[in-house]
Scaffold this motif. Sequence first.
Motif, mmCIF file in Angstrom:
data_model
loop_
_atom_site.group_PDB
_atom_site.id
_atom_site.type_symbol
_atom_site.label_atom_id
_atom_site.label_comp_id
_atom_site.label_asym_id
_atom_site.label_seq_id
_atom_site.Cartn_x
_atom_site.Cartn_y
_atom_site.Cartn_z
ATOM 1 N N LEU A 1 0.847 -1.194 0.000
ATOM 2 C CA LEU A 1 0.000 0.000 0.000
ATOM 3 C C LEU A 1 0.882 1.243 0.000
ATOM 4 O O LEU A 1 1.858 1.309 0.734
ATOM 5 C CB LEU A 1 -0.906 0.023 1.234
ATOM 6 N N PRO A 2 0.522 2.217 -0.812
ATOM 7 C CA PRO A 2 1.356 3.413 -0.862
ATOM 8 C C PRO A 2 1.280 4.206 0.441
ATOM 9 O O PRO A 2 0.301 4.136 1.175
ATOM 10 C CB PRO A 2 0.776 4.213 -2.024
ATOM 11 N N SER A 3 2.318 4.967 0.685
ATOM 12 C CA SER A 3 2.393 5.837 1.858
ATOM 13 C C SER A 3 1.418 6.996 1.706
ATOM 14 O O SER A 3 0.758 7.144 0.675
ATOM 15 C CB SER A 3 3.808 6.396 1.970
ATOM 16 N N ALA A 4 1.348 7.837 2.758
ATOM 17 C CA ALA A 4 0.506 9.035 2.679
ATOM 18 C C ALA A 4 0.922 9.878 1.478
ATOM 19 O O ALA A 4 0.088 10.335 0.693
ATOM 20 C CB ALA A 4 0.626 9.839 3.977
ATOM 21 N N LYS A 5 2.215 10.064 1.320
ATOM 22 C CA LYS A 5 2.704 10.876 0.197
ATOM 23 C C LYS A 5 2.398 10.183 -1.133
ATOM 24 O O LYS A 5 1.944 10.814 -2.087
ATOM 25 C CB LYS A 5 4.217 11.081 0.355
ATOM 26 N N GLY A 6 2.614 8.890 -1.161
ATOM 27 C CA GLY A 6 2.391 8.126 -2.396
ATOM 28 C C GLY A 6 0.917 7.990 -2.761
ATOM 29 O O GLY A 6 0.583 7.606 -3.884
ATOM 30 N N SER A 7 0.044 8.299 -1.813
ATOM 31 C CA SER A 7 -1.401 8.200 -2.091
ATOM 32 C C SER A 7 -2.067 9.564 -1.996
ATOM 33 O O SER A 7 -3.290 9.646 -1.845
ATOM 34 C CB SER A 7 -2.057 7.235 -1.092
ATOM 35 N N ASP A 8 -1.275 10.616 -2.089
ATOM 36 C CA ASP A 8 -1.831 11.971 -1.978
ATOM 37 C C ASP A 8 -2.932 12.171 -3.018
ATOM 38 O O ASP A 8 -2.687 12.079 -4.224
ATOM 39 C CB ASP A 8 -0.721 13.006 -2.175
ATOM 40 N N PRO A 9 -4.144 12.423 -2.558
ATOM 41 C CA PRO A 9 -5.273 12.488 -3.507
ATOM 42 C C PRO A 9 -5.177 13.663 -4.480
ATOM 43 O O PRO A 9 -5.728 13.580 -5.584
ATOM 44 C CB PRO A 9 -6.492 12.619 -2.597
ATOM 45 N N GLN A 10 -4.482 14.724 -4.100
ATOM 46 C CA GLN A 10 -4.314 15.838 -5.037
ATOM 47 C C GLN A 10 -3.411 15.407 -6.187
ATOM 48 O O GLN A 10 -3.686 15.707 -7.347
ATOM 49 C CB GLN A 10 -3.697 17.059 -4.337
ATOM 50 N N ILE A 11 -2.348 14.704 -5.835
ATOM 51 C CA ILE A 11 -1.411 14.247 -6.877
ATOM 52 C C ILE A 11 -2.080 13.182 -7.744
ATOM 53 O O ILE A 11 -1.910 13.150 -8.960
ATOM 54 C CB ILE A 11 -0.107 13.730 -6.231
ATOM 55 N N MET A 12 -2.872 12.313 -7.120
ATOM 56 C CA MET A 12 -3.541 11.265 -7.894
ATOM 57 C C MET A 12 -4.630 11.849 -8.794
ATOM 58 O O MET A 12 -5.012 11.228 -9.782
ATOM 59 C CB MET A 12 -4.083 10.179 -6.965
ATOM 60 N N GLY A 13 -5.115 13.023 -8.453
ATOM 61 C CA GLY A 13 -6.042 13.724 -9.354
ATOM 62 C C GLY A 13 -7.431 13.138 -9.431
ATOM 63 O O GLY A 13 -8.103 13.252 -10.471
ATOM 64 N N TRP A 14 -7.897 12.540 -8.339
ATOM 65 C CA TRP A 14 -9.251 11.978 -8.338
ATOM 66 C C TRP A 14 -10.273 13.032 -8.736
ATOM 67 O O TRP A 14 -10.254 14.138 -8.232
ATOM 68 C CB TRP A 14 -9.613 11.427 -6.950
ATOM 69 N N MET A 15 -11.164 12.665 -9.608
ATOM 70 C CA MET A 15 -12.291 13.496 -10.039
ATOM 71 C C MET A 15 -11.849 14.809 -10.681
ATOM 72 O O MET A 15 -12.650 15.729 -10.821
ATOM 73 C CB MET A 15 -13.263 13.756 -8.878
ATOM 74 N N ARG A 16 -10.594 14.886 -11.079
ATOM 75 C CA ARG A 16 -10.139 16.041 -11.842
ATOM 76 C C ARG A 16 -10.223 15.717 -13.326
ATOM 77 O O ARG A 16 -10.083 14.567 -13.717
ATOM 78 C CB ARG A 16 -8.707 16.409 -11.448
ATOM 79 N N GLY A 17 -10.408 16.745 -14.134
ATOM 80 C CA GLY A 17 -10.569 16.538 -15.575
ATOM 81 C C GLY A 17 -11.947 16.997 -15.975
ATOM 82 O O GLY A 17 -12.851 17.080 -15.149
ATOM 83 N N THR A 18 -12.124 17.343 -17.222
ATOM 84 C CA THR A 18 -13.382 17.948 -17.668
ATOM 85 C C THR A 18 -13.973 17.157 -18.829
ATOM 86 O O THR A 18 -13.864 17.582 -19.954
ATOM 87 C CB THR A 18 -13.107 19.409 -18.086
ATOM 88 N N PRO A 19 -14.605 16.035 -18.591
ATOM 89 C CA PRO A 19 -14.833 15.344 -17.318
ATOM 90 C C PRO A 19 -13.624 14.502 -16.915
ATOM 91 O O PRO A 19 -12.690 14.343 -17.717
ATOM 92 C CB PRO A 19 -16.030 14.439 -17.645
ATOM 93 N N PRO A 20 -13.644 13.928 -15.713
ATOM 94 C CA PRO A 20 -12.525 13.092 -15.282
ATOM 95 C C PRO A 20 -12.387 11.849 -16.168
ATOM 96 O O PRO A 20 -13.394 11.296 -16.621
ATOM 97 C CB PRO A 20 -12.899 12.674 -13.851
ATOM 98 N N ASP A 21 -11.151 11.436 -16.374
ATOM 99 C CA ASP A 21 -10.896 10.172 -17.054
ATOM 100 C C ASP A 21 -11.465 9.024 -16.206
ATOM 101 O O ASP A 21 -11.542 9.138 -14.987
ATOM 102 C CB ASP A 21 -9.377 10.017 -17.215
ATOM 103 N N SER A 22 -11.846 7.945 -16.867
ATOM 104 C CA SER A 22 -12.464 6.842 -16.123
ATOM 105 C C SER A 22 -11.527 6.297 -15.042
ATOM 106 O O SER A 22 -11.977 5.782 -14.026
ATOM 107 C CB SER A 22 -12.888 5.724 -17.080
ATOM 108 N N SER A 23 -10.227 6.457 -15.228
ATOM 109 C CA SER A 23 -9.275 5.976 -14.215
ATOM 110 C C SER A 23 -9.210 6.891 -12.999
ATOM 111 O O SER A 23 -8.570 6.565 -12.002
ATOM 112 C CB SER A 23 -7.877 5.872 -14.831
ATOM 113 N N LYS A 24 -9.861 8.050 -13.104
ATOM 114 C CA LYS A 24 -9.804 9.028 -12.010
ATOM 115 C C LYS A 24 -11.114 9.133 -11.251
ATOM 116 O O LYS A 24 -11.291 10.029 -10.426
ATOM 117 C CB LYS A 24 -9.435 10.414 -12.570
#
Lengths: 420, 420
Positions: free
Chosen positions: A12-35
């Motif tokens: 499991l990734p660390s806090a830094k490795g799982s930073d949701p801002q870096i992972m970009g969840w729900m970002r994109g117009t619209p978000p990519d299916s992977s996000k």
Amino acid sequence: MSFACETLAQDLPSAKGSDPQIMGWMRGTPPDSSKLVLYNDLSFYRFPQSRWAFSHFRELMPTKRVWRGAGPAFPFTYQLASDIGAVSFTPMDGGPSMTWEEMLAATYADAALVLHRGKVVYERYFGASSAHSPHISFSMTKSYYGTVAAMLLEEGLLHEDKLVGEYLPELVDSGFGDATVRQILDMTTAIEYSEDYADPNAHVFDFARAGGIFPKGDYTGPEGFYGYVATLSKEGEHGEAFSYRSVNTEVLGWLIARVTGENAVEVLQDRIWSRLGAEEDAYILIDSLGTGWAAGGLNATLRDHGRFGEMIRRGGQWNGQLVVAGTIVQDIQRGGNPDKFAKAGYVTLPGASYRNQWWVHHNPNGAFSARGVHGQTIYIDPTAEMVIVRLASHPLAANANYDDVSLPAYQAIADFLSNP
Amino acid sequence: MSFACETLAQDLPSAKGSDPQIMGWMRGTPPDSSKLVLYNDLSFYRFPQSRWAFSHFRELMPTKRVWRGAGPAFPFTYQLASDIGAVSFTPMDGGPSMTWEEMLAATYADAALVLHRGKVVYERYFGASSAHSPHISFSMTKSYYGTVAAMLLEEGLLHEDKLVGEYLPELVDSGFGDATVRQILDMTTAIEYSEDYADPNAHVFDFARAGGIFPKGDYTGPEGFYGYVATLSKEGEHGEAFSYRSVNTEVLGWLIARVTGENAVEVLQDRIWSRLGAEEDAYILIDSLGTGWAAGGLNATLRDHGRFGEMIRRGGQWNGQLVVAGTIVQDIQRGGNPDKFAKAGYVTLPGASYRNQWWVHHNPNGAFSARGVHGQTIYIDPTAEMVIVRLASHPLAANANYDDVSLPAYQAIADFLSNP
């Protein structure tokens, strides 16, 4: 042990490795299916997507506002102490010493606040969290409801020795019917119910499905939190041992609603939230019948939890008014019955007890706390005149998994502030 | 006619007879089954339950906050004029004269505000509405998005003559691909799409299912607002006639998102909502991908809509800053092309036009308005220096059903304030 100690998979990734801002969840117009982080496929409750979802619950399901009121926010005074991040401590297992900020990273903290004598001495936000964004509280919600219920006891609207069935005929035939209000408040009921988040067949998941916190799936039981608790049976005798069952708090919420004639969320809003000088509205996850999830549904900002904690630390006097009677806070601080608590076998909480939905540590500093799964805490240390709030998105639910670093860290900050 | 004129069944209760507080929707601990207003069975959209639901959308489905910001609320000055309620007018059909408050009752108003020269001269709440509770705006949302888009035109991020397909390759093969940004803004695209709320097979309901505003039912098309608009075809030639299609505004929201790289809701929040000195957070209904319903999903309080309307009336200067450039407001006031508008055959709006998602009345007072189904209005009269906001839960969707009493009432208040 009540909480199964879950195992953190090595990869499991660390806090830094799982930073949701870096992972970009729900970002994109619209978000990519992977996000995508979705309700229907339960991805919102899966790590690392959960790190985003814990700050965005209202975007996933229906919620009810807990209004801050029309008044001004209670302003905190800042006296930031730059050396708090480096305060070090020894974990419970005697392992290598760790700093406060190493602890925050290790516990996937999303936000952390330290108040000393009411002043902000430390405040940080990580990941998807920010000063003005509400974060899920999970079971810290219980301490809010427990405080409200204690107010109703004080007012004589509720009586601790009366039976649940006397207030709620709907529960007479359930396991809760012959439990006293006090047993509900202190979680000493004996109910057949599993709260082991590591077990996919645990009752807690059907409870979540009934309330709409999880998608219905093949759940066919009664709709709503109240309907669900009415299905539960007794297992043993009430009053003999502490037994942490979230469903007790739903019964408590129902009691609050019944004796006031109001939706319990509105009672919480009117009696506590709107009187704190909160900066932001809070909100609560609700079932389809409009019932707030008393055991875990409150979402609020770091600083607003700090206002609540500081109000309690000051014996209920806050923001120019008496929000909660001092006797209620004293009663919580005295705690419940440690012998009954000990039967539950919490290895990270030796000598502790549970009173009015608060955890009472019975340590030399007289600390007590609100606690929620995945690392939520309001930790009140009366001796050090300190309140700590930590919001987190740890991949593991049970606090028992990281109390070994969290609790010594809180004590180390208390010592640091007491003897700078 | 674009709007089918629906028929109000003779036995539908009046505003008073359908008062949601008296009917007690969602009251009770828990509510009786006869008092439920639910998402899954669409009862929230059925009159008279809708009268409760229009003030409680966040309790029914996922929403995204539109943050008011951390600053103080812009305070209104009150100069209540007690005689406004009795101001009378003659309906369009020449029927018997009616007072302002009779009009509010006849149109199932939930709240009404009149600002004159920026001061509150009239403010009332009815039914489930209150000063601090957000109410659904429906298509008034479009005017907010249209204003944001006009700001992006001004900044050169969007160009009115460029084609939608140049910004959104996802729409190249749809009916929108060769429409210009200006045609989207002024709703002169030619799209095969029915917005007749009285026809259960109208496209608008599949659109709602795609976005999660309605339960999915047997809808199997693409998920989300953006996915849905990509399925639509052209029907005729763009630019020839005004043709009110909500889906244009979803395309507009997508354009806003694409050229800013942000979620369009956050653009609305950052550029407008958080700069109004709003008293309350607004919120917007979102699809499962986090996209706000640009055509109709905004929920806000009466007074906060008043702040927006008054900001526009003052040419964008508001709360100590220039929120919107004066040239943008002037452009809206000048209006769109009345000849193209006339082709749509709105009998209650003779000589009107549509510009940047605002309705422009081209009446002697130069009034223009934001309008939403079931009676929502922000009506701005520059000559009378007046802004009216009406929130409502009329059983019939199309404003055409009650423009005959609403529009003369607005004019009568304008005349009254201009010649007291």
